[in-house]
Design a protein around this motif. Structure first.
Motif, PDB file in Angstrom:
ATOM      1  N   TYR A  87       1.527   0.679  10.733  1.00 54.55           N
ATOM      2  CA  TYR A  87       0.436   1.550  10.640  1.00 54.55           C
ATOM      3  C   TYR A  87      -0.716   0.825  10.420  1.00 54.55           C
ATOM      4  CZ  TYR A  87       0.807   1.065   5.508  1.00 54.55           C
ATOM      5  OH  TYR A  87       0.577   0.527   4.194  1.00 54.55           O
ATOM      6  N   ASP A  88      -1.923   1.749  10.660  1.00 53.62           N
ATOM      7  CA  ASP A  88      -3.219   1.139  10.751  1.00 53.62           C
ATOM      8  C   ASP A  88      -4.012   2.060   9.680  1.00 53.62           C
ATOM      9  OD1 ASP A  88      -5.880   0.509  10.920  1.00 53.62           O
ATOM     10  OD2 ASP A  88      -5.814   0.323  12.947  1.00 53.62           O
ATOM     11  N   LEU A  89      -4.222   1.618   8.472  1.00 55.20           N
ATOM     12  CA  LEU A  89      -5.064   2.419   7.424  1.00 55.20           C
ATOM     13  C   LEU A  89      -6.221   2.974   7.483  1.00 55.20           C
ATOM     14  CD1 LEU A  89      -4.789   3.498   4.525  1.00 55.20           C
ATOM     15  CD2 LEU A  89      -5.611   1.274   3.527  1.00 55.20           C
ATOM     16  N   LYS A  90      -7.116   1.951   8.529  1.00 52.50           N
ATOM     17  CA  LYS A  90      -8.219   2.348   8.638  1.00 52.50           C
ATOM     18  C   LYS A  90      -8.293   3.700   9.580  1.00 52.50           C
ATOM     19  CE  LYS A  90     -12.542   0.499  10.803  1.00 52.50           C
ATOM     20  NZ  LYS A  90     -13.257  -0.520  11.200  1.00 52.50           N
ATOM     21  N   THR A  91      -7.207   3.649  10.816  1.00 53.84           N
ATOM     22  CA  THR A  91      -7.218   4.644  11.854  1.00 53.84           C
ATOM     23  C   THR A  91      -6.785   5.780  11.144  1.00 53.84           C
ATOM     24  OG1 THR A  91      -6.654   3.261  13.471  1.00 53.84           O
ATOM     25  CG2 THR A  91      -5.965   5.365  13.796  1.00 53.84           C
ATOM     26  N   ILE A  92      -5.759   5.714  10.132  1.00 56.18           N
ATOM     27  CA  ILE A  92      -5.362   6.905   9.087  1.00 56.18           C
ATOM     28  C   ILE A  92      -6.437   7.629   8.566  1.00 56.18           C
ATOM     29  CG2 ILE A  92      -4.106   7.518   7.319  1.00 56.18           C
ATOM     30  CD1 ILE A  92      -1.955   5.337   7.990  1.00 56.18           C
ATOM     31  N   MET A  93      -7.403   6.972   8.007  1.00 55.25           N
ATOM     32  CA  MET A  93      -8.437   7.301   7.243  1.00 55.25           C
ATOM     33  C   MET A  93      -9.422   8.094   8.402  1.00 55.25           C
ATOM     34  SD  MET A  93      -7.753   7.216   4.058  1.00 55.25           S
ATOM     35  CE  MET A  93      -9.209   8.084   3.465  1.00 55.25           C
ATOM     36  N   GLU A  94      -9.580   7.522   9.460  1.00 51.68           N
ATOM     37  CA  GLU A  94     -10.621   7.988  10.393  1.00 51.68           C
ATOM     38  C   GLU A  94     -10.009   9.218  10.959  1.00 51.68           C
ATOM     39  OE1 GLU A  94     -11.000   5.085  13.281  1.00 51.68           O
ATOM     40  OE2 GLU A  94     -12.476   3.888  12.081  1.00 51.68           O
ATOM     41  N   PHE A 116       0.880  -1.427   0.044  1.00 46.86           N
ATOM     42  CA  PHE A 116      -0.032   0.068  -0.055  1.00 46.86           C
ATOM     43  C   PHE A 116       1.029   1.179  -0.149  1.00 46.86           C
ATOM     44  CE2 PHE A 116      -2.426   3.559   1.730  1.00 46.86           C
ATOM     45  CZ  PHE A 116      -3.557   3.436   0.927  1.00 46.86           C
ATOM     46  N   HIS A 117       2.009   1.253   0.678  1.00 42.17           N
ATOM     47  CA  HIS A 117       2.865   2.634   0.747  1.00 42.17           C
ATOM     48  C   HIS A 117       3.289   2.522  -0.776  1.00 42.17           C
ATOM     49  CE1 HIS A 117       5.768   5.338   1.591  1.00 42.17           C
ATOM     50  NE2 HIS A 117       6.908   4.455   0.970  1.00 42.17           N
ATOM     51  N   GLU A 118       3.541   1.527  -1.545  1.00 44.02           N
ATOM     52  CA  GLU A 118       4.050   1.997  -3.046  1.00 44.02           C
ATOM     53  C   GLU A 118       2.779   2.466  -3.760  1.00 44.02           C
ATOM     54  OE1 GLU A 118       5.685  -1.757  -3.883  1.00 44.02           O
ATOM     55  OE2 GLU A 118       7.407  -1.619  -2.557  1.00 44.02           O
ATOM     56  N   LEU A 119       1.674   1.835  -3.362  1.00 41.77           N
ATOM     57  CA  LEU A 119       0.664   2.466  -4.134  1.00 41.77           C
ATOM     58  C   LEU A 119       0.278   3.962  -3.797  1.00 41.77           C
ATOM     59  CD1 LEU A 119      -2.063   1.741  -5.915  1.00 41.77           C
ATOM     60  CD2 LEU A 119      -3.167   1.071  -4.095  1.00 41.77           C
ATOM     61  N   SER A 120       0.721   4.358  -2.688  1.00 42.38           N
ATOM     62  CA  SER A 120       0.497   5.745  -2.244  1.00 42.38           C
ATOM     63  C   SER A 120       1.076   6.591  -3.107  1.00 42.38           C
ATOM     64  CB  SER A 120       0.651   5.967  -0.793  1.00 42.38           C
ATOM     65  OG  SER A 120       2.301   5.838  -0.572  1.00 42.38           O
ATOM     66  N   GLU A 121       2.586   6.195  -3.499  1.00 41.51           N
ATOM     67  CA  GLU A 121       3.413   6.649  -4.643  1.00 41.51           C
ATOM     68  C   GLU A 121       2.800   6.780  -5.805  1.00 41.51           C
ATOM     69  OE1 GLU A 121       6.962   4.467  -4.459  1.00 41.51           O
ATOM     70  OE2 GLU A 121       7.638   5.373  -2.590  1.00 41.51           O
ATOM     71  N   TYR A 122       1.897   6.073  -6.096  1.00 41.14           N
ATOM     72  CA  TYR A 122       1.333   5.882  -7.346  1.00 41.14           C
ATOM     73  C   TYR A 122       0.156   7.043  -7.354  1.00 41.14           C
ATOM     74  CZ  TYR A 122      -1.630   4.584 -11.350  1.00 41.14           C
ATOM     75  OH  TYR A 122      -2.491   4.441 -12.412  1.00 41.14           O
ATOM     76  N   PHE A 123      -0.477   7.192  -6.224  1.00 39.64           N
ATOM     77  CA  PHE A 123      -1.556   8.085  -6.037  1.00 39.64           C
ATOM     78  C   PHE A 123      -0.845   9.642  -6.262  1.00 39.64           C
ATOM     79  CE2 PHE A 123      -3.844   5.506  -2.755  1.00 39.64           C
ATOM     80  CZ  PHE A 123      -4.525   4.612  -3.660  1.00 39.64           C
TER      81      PHE A 123
END
Length: 278
Positions: free
Chosen positions: A169-176, A135-142
């Motif tokens: 890290y917790d992606l759900k918490t990051i988005m919340e 997912f971190h690598e996907l965030s670079e694509y974003f």
């Protein structure tokens, strides 16, 4: 993409397939029977077999379009990122209920597919990469693919990229947390006084009013600089990977509070390892 994985498309008159070949002998555990007997919404149908000492996994992709194809020319928006993350979190929860490992999801853009208004994922039982790293690598694509007139999308992508640099890290918490900060920022924008309207028609200002105006202007300048810094860092990420297409840049001049502070701005080399240790 990992070096030991090869991908290709195959079509006939009635079906379209996406095939992933892994350079290791095919073995089958509970995962394949679980996926085939319990179709999961969000996971593409999968078949597996051994071919010449390698493992071959075939996915049905009829009517699908990959993320890499969708955004080869078009730009992503903030809503696109939020939709994908929402779908990913739903699929992860379902996989865990079926005793399946979310790390087996392939998050490279060429393995993410959109069909009937929804995102679909490839589940690879022999996936070696951890989901946190994927997912971190996907965030670079974003960051590289975003429309740079969608400034809020830039901030979301930047914060995701920064937050996922952490070892855990917790992606759900990051988005919340992001949603909470977004609500607070929007409320402050509504409540922020309009300096031009409040002071524009006054010939003389009291000391208190002058201080309020000066504070407002400084705050406005601060957030303009913060936004410019985020965009500049995102541009650096994109250029490092050879993306040289011209970007449309727009600095949003709203005085509201943004998620994050000036001291939080960082790159992957600021006290971080080059690759995420998972």
């Amino acid at each position: 993409m990992e070096e030991h994985i090869h991908m290709e498309y195959e079509t006939n008159l009635s079906q379209a397939f996406f095939r992933v070949t892994v350079a290791e002998p095919y073995t089958e555990d509970y995962q394949m029977p679980m996926l085939q007997r319990n179709p999961i919404d969000g996971i593409l149908p999968i078949e597996g077999c051994g071919v010449n000492g390698a493992s071959c996994y075939t996915y049905g992709v009829g009517g699908c379009a990959s993320m890499s194809d969708l955004y080869a020319k078009d730009c992503m928006k903030k809503a696109d990122i939020q939709e994908l993350i929402g779908r990913l979190l739903e699929v992860i929860e379902i996989l865990q209920k079926h005793m399946l490992n979310p790390d087996c999801l392939m998050l490279e853009p060429e393995y993410l597919f959109r069909k009937a208004g929804k995102w679909w994922f490839c589940y690879l039982p022999v996936q070696k990469k951890k989901l946190l790293q994927s997912f971190h690598e996907l965030s670079e694509y974003f960051v590289k693919t975003l429309d740079y007139e969608d400034v809020e999308g830039i901030f979301l992508a930047y914060e995701l990229h920064k937050a996922t640099l952490q070892e855990k890290y917790d992606l759900k918490t990051i988005m919340e947390e992001y949603e909470i900060h977004e609500e607070e920022r929007k409320k402050e924008e509504i409540q922020e006084p309009d300096v031009q309207q409040e002071f524009g028609n006054v010939f003389t200002l009291s000391d208190e009013e002058e201080c309020e105006e000066e504070e407002y202007v400084l705050k406005r300048q601060f957030h303009q600089k913060w936004r410019h810094k985020v965009i500049s860092h995102a541009e650096m990420i994109r250029e490092e990977d050879g993306w040289h297409n011209p970007w449309k840049r727009s600095i949003w001049h709203s005085p509201g509070k943004s998620w994050g502070e000036w001291d939080d701005l960082m790159t992957e080399t600021d006290g971080q390892e080059e690759s995420t240790n998972l």
